[in-house]
Design an enzyme around this catalytic site. Structure first.
Site, short mmCIF file in Angstrom:
data_model
loop_
_atom_site.label_atom_id
_atom_site.label_comp_id
_atom_site.label_asym_id
_atom_site.label_seq_id
_atom_site.Cartn_x
_atom_site.Cartn_y
_atom_site.Cartn_z
NE ARG A 148 -51.46 59.78 -125.49
CZ ARG A 148 -52.38 59.17 -126.22
NH1 ARG A 148 -52.31 57.86 -126.40
NH2 ARG A 148 -53.37 59.85 -126.77
CE LYS A 179 -63.00 57.07 -131.12
NZ LYS A 179 -61.62 56.55 -131.28
CD GLU A 236 -62.75 60.35 -133.23
OE1 GLU A 236 -62.40 60.70 -132.09
OE2 GLU A 236 -62.01 59.70 -133.99
NE ARG A 250 -55.55 60.80 -124.12
CZ ARG A 250 -55.71 62.12 -124.08
NH1 ARG A 250 -54.87 62.86 -123.39
NH2 ARG A 250 -56.69 62.72 -124.73
CB SER A 294 -61.91 58.03 -123.34
OG SER A 294 -60.70 58.01 -124.09
N GLY A 295 -62.04 60.92 -124.89
CA GLY A 295 -61.96 62.37 -125.01
C GLY A 295 -61.46 63.13 -123.80
N GLY A 296 -60.45 62.61 -123.10
CA GLY A 296 -59.91 63.31 -121.95
C GLY A 296 -60.51 62.91 -120.62
#
Length: 333
Positions: A33, A219, A177, A292, A261-263
């Protein structure tokens, strides 16, 4: 810690209009990042970045908890105030990522199983002493040709259940998750089928390991087509299919569900959550645990001038928290 105390923490994590910010990137992940915005990945820069996020004014208005990395849980502000105290004072519950990452599953090329159970009891005991009140473990399910296998799903469900039982033994709320990845060309119906099988396996394993669901948070990934699927789904279709899948698999005794959010883009993640919460009564609160989708805009702004842009970056963090908090109520515009 009693089940009543665990349940109280779990309920606070999904309080109305609030969600979780995930800042638990490993050193390797946050380096990627930082590389993307031209920042050197030093310990001090990582500390300063997390301080910017956690000291955002009024963060607790819409953020109930934050998932930290091992390094971050032990760090303090530049003035010497432990991050855990900063968070507690702001009404934000400290959490900790405890898995050691997804590794290749032997005998099943292309599939992954999450490691980190060895020594976990002692690590959880230490994290609780450091101020953590919940923990997170991520499993990865890949959709592809002849994937996922039943073995992959069962292995990851078993690991999640063992982790969750150890968490509750040490007085920490487990966040489980099981992420079904967006990678691939699969359609939304395939994602629904795999997510349903995965969640049924997970809750079966949690039951077998005597995990108390009243003190557990899920999650979840949303039911979406693969990012390379030629036919993408509408916001309404994602919301309807995700909610249908959850109602078919998740016991009503669970205190709440937060989504990764997973992309997805920032706005997609918020829009999908908002649409689900507009669909009427549900057995559990639906909120967010975004990484993100909460940080990306702030990171780009902060990277331009790490000293001068703290205030502006924090305004962006607060705005994203507010948008997602409103989406958790079905009131996002």
């Amino acid at each position: 810690m009693s089940i009543d105390q665990l349940a109280e923490i779990a309920q606070a994590m999904v309080a109305p209009g609030k969600g979780i910010i995930a800042i638990d990137e490993s050193t390797n992940t946050i380096k990627k990042r930082f590389d993307g915005v031209g920042i050197e990945c030093t310990e001090e820069n990582r500390r300063a970045y997390r301080e910017m996020l956690l000291t955002t004014p009024k963060l607790g208005d819409h953020i109930s908890g934050a998932i930290l990395y091992d390094e971050t849980l032990r760090q303090s502000t530049k003035a010497g105030v432990p991050f855990t105290k900063v968070m507690t004072d702001a009404g934000v519950i400290p959490g900790i990522k405890v898995d050691k990452g997804a590794m290749p599953l032997a005998g099943f090329p292309g599939e992954l199983v999450t490691e980190g159970l060895d020594g976990l009891r002692d690590r959880l005991k230490e994290y609780a002493k450091l101020g953590a009140r919940f923990a997170k473990w991520r499993a990865v399910i890949t959709i592809g040709e002849d994937m996922p296998s039943g073995t992959c799903i069962e292995a990851n469900s078993h690991a999640l259940a063992r982790y969750a039982a150890l968490c509750q033994e040490q007085g920490l709320v487990p966040m489980v998750e099981p992420e079904v990845l967006m990678d691939g060309e699969h359609d939304i119906e395939t994602c629904y089928e795999i997510t349903e099988v995965t969640l049924r396996s997970l809750f079966g394993a949690l039951y077998e390991h005597n995990v108390m669901l009243e003190g557990t948070i899920l999650k979840a990934s949303m039911v979406v087509p693969g990012k390379d699927c030629p036919e993408q789904a509408s916001v309404e279709e994602v919301a309807e299919m995700t909610l249908r899948c959850l109602k078919a698999t998740v016991p009503a005794t669970l205190p709440g569900i937060v989504f990764l959010s997973g992309g997805q883009s920032d706005e997609q993640a918020t829009a999908h959550l908002d649409a689900m919460n507009k669909l009427g009564a549900k057995p559990w609160p639906l909120s967010f645990s975004y990484g993100r989708a909460m940080q990306s805009a702030a990171l780009k702004l902060w990277a331009k001038d790490m000293a001068a842009n703290v205030g502006e970056a924090q305004k962006t963090v607060y705005a994203r928290a507010k948008d997602n908090g409103m989406a958790a109520l079905g009131r996002w515009k």
